[in-house]
Structures are given as C-alpha cells and as structure tokens.
Motif scaffolding. Structure first.
Motif, PDB file in Angstrom:
ATOM      1  N   HIS A  31      21.387  23.438  39.603  1.00 43.32           N
ATOM      2  CA  HIS A  31      21.982  23.212  38.286  1.00 43.32           C
ATOM      3  C   HIS A  31      23.489  23.112  38.445  1.00 43.32           C
ATOM      4  N   GLN A  32      24.137  22.538  37.464  1.00 40.62           N
ATOM      5  CA  GLN A  32      25.587  22.346  37.522  1.00 40.62           C
ATOM      6  C   GLN A  32      26.304  23.544  36.929  1.00 40.62           C
ATOM      7  N   VAL A  33      27.252  24.069  37.682  1.00 36.92           N
ATOM      8  CA  VAL A  33      28.057  25.209  37.226  1.00 36.92           C
ATOM      9  C   VAL A  33      29.521  24.798  37.171  1.00 36.92           C
ATOM     10  N   THR A  34      30.170  25.169  36.091  1.00 38.40           N
ATOM     11  CA  THR A  34      31.602  24.934  35.920  1.00 38.40           C
ATOM     12  C   THR A  34      32.320  26.279  35.908  1.00 38.40           C
ATOM     13  N   LEU A  35      33.280  26.452  36.789  1.00 36.36           N
ATOM     14  CA  LEU A  35      34.123  27.649  36.823  1.00 36.36           C
ATOM     15  C   LEU A  35      35.503  27.260  36.324  1.00 36.36           C
ATOM     16  N   THR A  36      35.977  27.953  35.312  1.00 31.34           N
ATOM     17  CA  THR A  36      37.195  27.519  34.620  1.00 31.34           C
ATOM     18  C   THR A  36      38.469  28.182  35.132  1.00 31.34           C
ATOM     19  N   GLY A  37      38.349  29.167  36.018  1.00 35.61           N
ATOM     20  CA  GLY A  37      39.547  29.855  36.497  1.00 35.61           C
ATOM     21  C   GLY A  37      39.492  30.165  37.970  1.00 35.61           C
ATOM     22  N   ARG A  38      40.632  30.521  38.521  1.00 34.61           N
ATOM     23  CA  ARG A  38      40.713  30.947  39.910  1.00 34.61           C
ATOM     24  C   ARG A  38      40.584  32.464  39.999  1.00 34.61           C
ATOM     25  N   PHE A  39      40.236  32.935  41.178  1.00 31.28           N
ATOM     26  CA  PHE A  39      40.128  34.370  41.413  1.00 31.28           C
ATOM     27  C   PHE A  39      40.458  34.629  42.870  1.00 31.28           C
ATOM     28  N   ASN A  40      40.735  35.858  43.200  1.00 29.24           N
ATOM     29  CA  ASN A  40      40.999  36.260  44.576  1.00 29.24           C
ATOM     30  C   ASN A  40      39.775  36.996  45.119  1.00 29.24           C
ATOM     31  N   ASN A 143      33.718  44.943  32.180  1.00 30.39           N
ATOM     32  CA  ASN A 143      34.631  44.443  31.160  1.00 30.39           C
ATOM     33  C   ASN A 143      33.894  44.086  29.866  1.00 30.39           C
ATOM     34  N   SER A 144      33.019  45.002  29.448  1.00 29.88           N
ATOM     35  CA  SER A 144      32.227  44.834  28.218  1.00 29.88           C
ATOM     36  C   SER A 144      31.428  43.538  28.232  1.00 29.88           C
ATOM     37  N   GLY A 145      30.921  43.154  29.394  1.00 23.97           N
ATOM     38  CA  GLY A 145      30.090  41.973  29.506  1.00 23.97           C
ATOM     39  C   GLY A 145      30.840  40.678  29.735  1.00 23.97           C
ATOM     40  N   ASP A 146      32.137  40.757  29.994  1.00 26.59           N
ATOM     41  CA  ASP A 146      32.952  39.556  30.209  1.00 26.59           C
ATOM     42  C   ASP A 146      33.690  39.674  31.536  1.00 26.59           C
ATOM     43  N   PRO A 147      32.968  39.543  32.660  1.00 30.58           N
ATOM     44  CA  PRO A 147      33.606  39.775  33.958  1.00 30.58           C
ATOM     45  C   PRO A 147      34.753  38.825  34.260  1.00 30.58           C
ATOM     46  N   TYR A 148      34.676  37.600  33.786  1.00 28.78           N
ATOM     47  CA  TYR A 148      35.678  36.608  34.163  1.00 28.78           C
ATOM     48  C   TYR A 148      37.076  36.922  33.641  1.00 28.78           C
ATOM     49  N   SER A 149      37.173  37.702  32.585  1.00 26.53           N
ATOM     50  CA  SER A 149      38.499  38.028  32.056  1.00 26.53           C
ATOM     51  C   SER A 149      38.974  39.419  32.475  1.00 26.53           C
ATOM     52  N   ALA A 150      38.206  40.097  33.324  1.00 29.23           N
ATOM     53  CA  ALA A 150      38.642  41.412  33.813  1.00 29.23           C
ATOM     54  C   ALA A 150      39.897  41.248  34.661  1.00 29.23           C
ATOM     55  N   SER A 151      40.857  42.116  34.453  1.00 26.58           N
ATOM     56  CA  SER A 151      42.104  42.016  35.218  1.00 26.58           C
ATOM     57  C   SER A 151      42.094  42.903  36.451  1.00 26.58           C
ATOM     58  N   GLY A 152      41.140  43.814  36.545  1.00 25.50           N
ATOM     59  CA  GLY A 152      41.040  44.681  37.716  1.00 25.50           C
ATOM     60  C   GLY A 152      40.085  44.116  38.750  1.00 25.50           C
ATOM     61  N   TYR A 153      39.851  44.893  39.792  1.00 24.65           N
ATOM     62  CA  TYR A 153      38.913  44.507  40.844  1.00 24.65           C
ATOM     63  C   TYR A 153      37.483  44.653  40.331  1.00 24.65           C
ATOM     64  N   ARG A 154      36.592  43.803  40.841  1.00 22.27           N
ATOM     65  CA  ARG A 154      35.181  43.833  40.448  1.00 22.27           C
ATOM     66  C   ARG A 154      34.365  43.147  41.530  1.00 22.27           C
ATOM     67  N   LEU A 155      33.047  43.164  41.369  1.00 20.80           N
ATOM     68  CA  LEU A 155      32.180  42.384  42.236  1.00 20.80           C
ATOM     69  C   LEU A 155      32.147  40.941  41.742  1.00 20.80           C
TER      70      LEU A 155
END
Length: 288
Positions: A31-40, A143-155
């Motif tokens: 399936h096609q996935v779109t990622l809208t931001g960068r991450f480290n 992040n209350s179910g919104d991992p992409y906007s978390a500003s800390g470290y995560r999986l």
C-alpha cells in the motif's frame, strides 16, 4: 543529535511517498504510505552501554525512576511496575550489584528488554534532554495517540521503520534481492533467501555496526536483533498518511529479523509481533 541520522536525508523531498509491504505474505499487503515530516533515527540498535548509561541515571534520581534487584529492573513512573529488563534472562549481558549496573559486552545490542523497557529508555533520554516525555506509563500511549508530533524520544512507527530500512529501495532487502550473512547482516546463513547462497551463522548477537550501513547511514536494519516499534500489531488499512498502526491490540510490532532467523525473516517488509511484556534474547530496539 549525536548517534542519530536525519530520515529522510535533506536530499529527499517531503512529503515522502513509498510503497510499504510486499506480496510475500498476506499480512504485508502493499500500500502507499505518505510521511509528511522528517525525524531523527538512531544509527544503531541501542547497545548495552547506552542502555546502562540511561538506566543508571534513572536509578539515581530522587525519587528513582526505576527499581532494581539482581534479577529484574522495573518501572517506577506513573505508578507503573512493569518489568523493563530481565536481568536473569539467559542472554542478558547487563548485571546489577551494589546500586551499579555493568556489562561485559558494551557494544552489543541490549536484549531481554521488554517493549516497556524500550519506551522507558526513550523517556529517560527525553527527561535528560529537558524534553517532554512521549509516553504515559499508565495507558502506555505515545503523545496521547499522536506519535508523529511528539517532541521527545520515542519508538519508530512501523511505517517509519520500513521507510528507513528501505532507504529508497524496492527490493526484498536494502542490499538487493539477496542478503549475505558474511558481509551484509547477522542472521543464520544456513537459511538464505530463495536462490541466494548460504553463509556463516554466528549463533549470537554481533557488536552493532559490524556490517555496512544502508544508503541512509543506518546499521543492522536487517538481522542482529528484532526491533520494537511503537505500533500495536494489526492489519494494514490501505493507503495512508502518517499511519499510527492499530488503535489497540495485544501485541506490539517487531521489525528487521535477528541473528537466529532466516534471511526471509530479515526482509524490509517482514512483520513480527509479540506481547509487550516479553523479554527475549533476540529482541532489541532503536529510538527516533
């Protein structure tokens, strides 16, 4: 951040679109996935030495963020007592004595670590860096179910993990349609991918970065240890933007294969899953 690489590299435009999955198994429906931001993303799996450094810091806090005995490390945040690290696991290379954690294998990936122990590590790094914790240790949501906007470290989410592993490739592995057990990854070379040559079998973890990185500078995305992802395991939902995985479940996603498995179980699209409280000798993680 030291030890992390930018995903995707600045040379890749955002949003980034890729085909996630494969036709090998029905659970991998393309399936096609779109990622809208960068991450480290950490360039290597978390090592014993890295885990100990953060764990010792957490243990030394007042009040301590963890409790420990010679056999186990448990959480002490948000009233949680989940086991984070099984110190008496047969392959655990971390010990605890007299209030001090130690290891004889500093550069091997940490194993016998639960999903809870992986996300706790992420939160320890966030607290050390003055960032908000990504995880609630009561509900264990990111992040209350919104991992992409978390500003800390995560999986990483499962989509972020596969995107990073592929590094722009569309083949079974980021090395092509074969994976060499002698020069490209640590897996059981007695079981190569179909039509590919056999190779060595170390029968154990290897020091991280013992094999070449992929095109984006990430080591051991194939083999060595399976890696915990943020997501609950569930069926794919078709084309998605910034997918977060299933809303609930009983198992967390693992990606990447391990030292004891076949090449087929190291493919970029392979999916695995286990209970989040499991601690195993072939499972580790890397944060974003």
């Amino acid at each position: 951040v030291q030890g992390f690489v930018l995903i995707p590299p600045a040379s890749v435009s955002i949003p980034a679109i890729f085909t996630m999955g494969s036709t090998v198994y029905s659970s991998e429906t393309p399936h096609q996935v779109t990622l809208t931001g960068r991450f480290n993303m950490a360039s290597t799996e978390v090592t014993n030495a890295q885990y100990i450094a953060a764990l010792q810091w957490a243990y030394d806090q007042d009040p301590p963020l963890v409790t420990a005995t010679t056999t186990t490390v448990r959480d002490n945040l948000d009233s949680s007592t989940q086991e984070l690290l099984d110190l008496d696991g047969s392959y655990c290379q971390i010990s605890f004595s007299g209030g001090v954690f130690s290891t004889s294998d500093p550069d091997r990936p940490v194993v016998e670590v639960s999903w809870y122990g992986s996300v706790a590590y992420c939160d320890w790094l966030s607290l050390q860096d003055g960032l908000p914790r990504a995880y609630d240790h009561g509900a264990w949501s990111c992040n209350s179910g919104d991992p992409y906007s978390a500003s800390g470290y995560r999986l990483p989410t499962e989509a972020e993990w596969e995107f990073s592993c592929r590094a722009g490739t569309t083949t079974h592995f980021n090395t092509g349609d074969c994976l060499d057990a002698g020069t490209q990854a640590n897996y059981n070379g007695n079981f190569p991918y179909t039509g590919c040559p056999t190779g060595p079998n170390l029968g154990q973890t290897a020091d991280v970065a013992s094999y070449p990185a992929n095109q984006w500078g990430l080591f051991d995305m194939h083999g060595n240890v399976w890696e915990w992802c943020n997501d609950w395991y569930g069926a794919y939902n078709g084309d998605e933007t910034d997918p977060e995985g299933a809303g609930s479940g009983s198992d967390r996603v693992l990606r990447g294969g391990s030292w004891g498995g076949s090449a087929g179980n190291c493919r970029s699209a392979i999916r695995n899953y286990i209970y989040p409280y499991n601690t195993l000798n072939y499972v580790g993680f890397r944060p974003v």
